[in-house]
Scaffold this motif. Structure first.
Motif, PDB file in Angstrom:
ATOM      1  N   VAL A  44     -43.731  13.797 -50.087  1.00  0.00           N
ATOM      2  CA  VAL A  44     -42.415  12.767 -50.348  1.00  0.00           C
ATOM      3  C   VAL A  44     -41.974  13.679 -48.314  1.00  0.00           C
ATOM      4  O   VAL A  44     -42.485  14.295 -48.076  1.00  0.00           O
ATOM      5  N   ILE A  45     -40.922  12.365 -47.808  1.00  0.00           N
ATOM      6  CA  ILE A  45     -40.245  13.010 -46.854  1.00  0.00           C
ATOM      7  C   ILE A  45     -38.883  12.439 -46.795  1.00  0.00           C
ATOM      8  O   ILE A  45     -38.719  12.291 -48.108  1.00  0.00           O
ATOM      9  N   PHE A  46     -37.781  12.250 -46.575  1.00  0.00           N
ATOM     10  CA  PHE A  46     -36.919  12.593 -45.824  1.00  0.00           C
ATOM     11  C   PHE A  46     -35.407  11.799 -45.208  1.00  0.00           C
ATOM     12  O   PHE A  46     -36.518  11.798 -43.886  1.00  0.00           O
ATOM     13  N   THR A  47     -35.340  11.039 -45.648  1.00  0.00           N
ATOM     14  CA  THR A  47     -34.363  10.061 -44.486  1.00  0.00           C
ATOM     15  C   THR A  47     -32.556   9.724 -44.570  1.00  0.00           C
ATOM     16  O   THR A  47     -32.589   8.197 -44.120  1.00  0.00           O
ATOM     17  N   PRO A  48     -32.095  10.364 -45.208  1.00  0.00           N
ATOM     18  CA  PRO A  48     -32.151  12.101 -45.144  1.00  0.00           C
ATOM     19  C   PRO A  48     -32.259  12.136 -47.468  1.00  0.00           C
ATOM     20  O   PRO A  48     -33.427  12.856 -47.773  1.00  0.00           O
ATOM     21  N   GLN A  49     -32.609  10.911 -47.584  1.00  0.00           N
ATOM     22  CA  GLN A  49     -33.069  11.465 -49.277  1.00  0.00           C
ATOM     23  C   GLN A  49     -34.551  10.938 -49.381  1.00  0.00           C
ATOM     24  O   GLN A  49     -35.251  10.756 -48.505  1.00  0.00           O
ATOM     25  N   ALA A  50     -34.691  11.298 -50.589  1.00  0.00           N
ATOM     26  CA  ALA A  50     -36.099  11.682 -50.741  1.00  0.00           C
ATOM     27  C   ALA A  50     -37.355   9.872 -50.502  1.00  0.00           C
ATOM     28  O   ALA A  50     -36.432   9.599 -51.626  1.00  0.00           O
ATOM     29  N   VAL A  51     -38.010   9.983 -50.084  1.00  0.00           N
ATOM     30  CA  VAL A  51     -39.015   8.544 -50.218  1.00  0.00           C
ATOM     31  C   VAL A  51     -40.371   8.880 -50.335  1.00  0.00           C
ATOM     32  O   VAL A  51     -40.655  10.308 -49.769  1.00  0.00           O
ATOM     33  N   TRP A  52     -41.388   8.187 -50.696  1.00  0.00           N
ATOM     34  CA  TRP A  52     -42.310   7.906 -50.716  1.00  0.00           C
ATOM     35  C   TRP A  52     -42.927   7.926 -49.207  1.00  0.00           C
ATOM     36  O   TRP A  52     -42.568   6.824 -48.307  1.00  0.00           O
ATOM     37  N   ALA A  53     -44.121   9.024 -48.957  1.00  0.00           N
ATOM     38  CA  ALA A  53     -44.171   8.781 -47.621  1.00  0.00           C
ATOM     39  C   ALA A  53     -45.445   7.459 -46.912  1.00  0.00           C
ATOM     40  O   ALA A  53     -45.190   6.246 -45.926  1.00  0.00           O
ATOM     41  N   GLN A  54     -46.046   7.080 -48.376  1.00  0.00           N
ATOM     42  CA  GLN A  54     -47.022   5.855 -47.865  1.00  0.00           C
ATOM     43  C   GLN A  54     -46.129   4.788 -47.476  1.00  0.00           C
ATOM     44  O   GLN A  54     -46.354   4.172 -46.961  1.00  0.00           O
ATOM     45  N   VAL A  55     -45.256   4.753 -48.792  1.00  0.00           N
ATOM     46  CA  VAL A  55     -44.785   3.377 -48.773  1.00  0.00           C
ATOM     47  C   VAL A  55     -43.538   2.901 -48.090  1.00  0.00           C
ATOM     48  O   VAL A  55     -43.478   2.072 -46.476  1.00  0.00           O
ATOM     49  N   GLU A  56     -42.731   4.253 -47.346  1.00  0.00           N
ATOM     50  CA  GLU A  56     -41.983   4.543 -45.843  1.00  0.00           C
ATOM     51  C   GLU A  56     -41.894   4.563 -44.609  1.00  0.00           C
ATOM     52  O   GLU A  56     -41.917   3.031 -43.313  1.00  0.00           O
ATOM     53  N   LEU A  57     -44.135   5.233 -44.688  1.00  0.00           N
ATOM     54  CA  LEU A  57     -44.286   4.701 -42.614  1.00  0.00           C
ATOM     55  C   LEU A  57     -45.886   3.397 -43.395  1.00  0.00           C
ATOM     56  O   LEU A  57     -45.624   3.647 -41.722  1.00  0.00           O
ATOM     57  N   LYS A  58     -45.773   2.567 -44.598  1.00  0.00           N
ATOM     58  CA  LYS A  58     -46.706   1.861 -44.125  1.00  0.00           C
ATOM     59  C   LYS A  58     -46.689   1.181 -42.576  1.00  0.00           C
ATOM     60  O   LYS A  58     -47.745   1.053 -42.372  1.00  0.00           O
ATOM     61  N   ASP A  59     -45.309   0.281 -42.408  1.00  0.00           N
ATOM     62  CA  ASP A  59     -45.357  -0.742 -41.637  1.00  0.00           C
ATOM     63  C   ASP A  59     -44.651  -0.097 -40.233  1.00  0.00           C
ATOM     64  O   ASP A  59     -44.553  -0.020 -39.611  1.00  0.00           O
ATOM     65  N   LYS A  60     -44.871   1.643 -40.017  1.00  0.00           N
ATOM     66  CA  LYS A  60     -44.312   2.252 -39.565  1.00  0.00           C
ATOM     67  C   LYS A  60     -44.885   2.368 -37.576  1.00  0.00           C
ATOM     68  O   LYS A  60     -45.753   2.860 -38.063  1.00  0.00           O
ATOM     69  N   LYS A  61     -43.912   2.000 -37.117  1.00  0.00           N
ATOM     70  CA  LYS A  61     -45.039   1.828 -35.381  1.00  0.00           C
ATOM     71  C   LYS A  61     -44.768   2.960 -34.840  1.00  0.00           C
ATOM     72  O   LYS A  61     -44.177   3.620 -34.650  1.00  0.00           O
ATOM     73  N   ASP A  62     -45.984   3.671 -33.629  1.00  0.00           N
ATOM     74  CA  ASP A  62     -45.687   4.574 -33.365  1.00  0.00           C
ATOM     75  C   ASP A  62     -44.993   4.656 -32.773  1.00  0.00           C
ATOM     76  O   ASP A  62     -45.102   3.246 -31.450  1.00  0.00           O
TER      77      ASP A  62
END
Length: 215
Positions: A44-62
């Motif tokens: 879990v990470i926060f965006t600021p609400q809680a989200v599943w990390a593997q879903v939220e970061l799946k396509d996030k560019k470095d």
């Protein structure tokens, strides 16, 4: 037999080792790539609400250059399978910006993080000077009664319709380390970590993260 056991235990990486490898990977393979590599499937990470990390970061560019961080304290269960690391993080230019907290769990010799959160330092605050993490291990004396974090009381039917579900909790299998977190509707978040000292549970770490609008 005891010597063999101690040698085998010494060869298992610690949560501090995992944190340092995670931070090193952020520089080598990219920030979000490293986050995905080290995250548990249910992290879990926060965006600021809680989200599943593997879903939220799946396509996030470095980003072109990653932030850096280092563990200053590591709170570990007696059995060594759960740990909570915390320490400073720095902007890409090396400026100290805030603190992080990561909850790690080990299966065999493999560590994966299940919670990652943190915040900014208040104005004028400085990061810990020590560069080597201090390890605080839960007591192995006397069996921990558990649970480290008692479950909340059941909600009334009215509360169940209005209370957000943005909260979570967990504990080590030996019940010597536990944590819980809650996010308010405005994005403010609180994390509490409890550790067994051989006689009682003590609140070893607390993170109070203000709402984004208040930072």
């Amino acid at each position: 037999m005891i010597a063999a056991f101690l040698l085998a235990s010494a060869s298992i990486p610690t949560a501090v080792d995992a944190e340092l490898a995670f931070a090193n990977d952020a520089q080598k393979i990219g920030l979000w790539t490293a986050f995905r590599k080290w995250a548990d499937n249910d992290a879990v990470i926060f965006t600021p609400q809680a989200v599943w990390a593997q879903v939220e970061l799946k396509d996030k560019k470095d980003p072109p250059k990653a932030i850096t961080w280092r563990p200053a304290d590591s709170y570990v269960s007696c059995d060594g399978r759960i740990a909570v690391n915390t320490g400073p993080w720095f902007a890409a230019d090396g400026t100290p910006r805030g603190f992080f907290t990561t909850v790690w769990q080990r299966t065999g010799s493999t560590w994966r993080w299940v919670y990652d959160g943190g915040g900014f330092y208040p104005k004028g605050a400085t990061p810990p000077a020590a560069t080597k993490a201090q390890v605080h291990r839960a007591s192995c004396r006397a069996k921990a009664p558990g649970a480290p974090v008692p479950p909340p009381p059941p909600l009334t039917k009215r509360e169940a319709r209005t209370t957000p579900e943005d909260n979570g909790r967990g504990q080590s299998a030996d019940k010597t380390l536990g944590w819980d977190w809650k996010v308010e509707k405005d994005g403010a978040r609180k994390l509490r970590v409890y550790q067994w000292n051989g006689k009682s549970y003590v609140e070893a770490l607390t993170n109070d993260i203000p709402a984004p609008s208040a930072q």
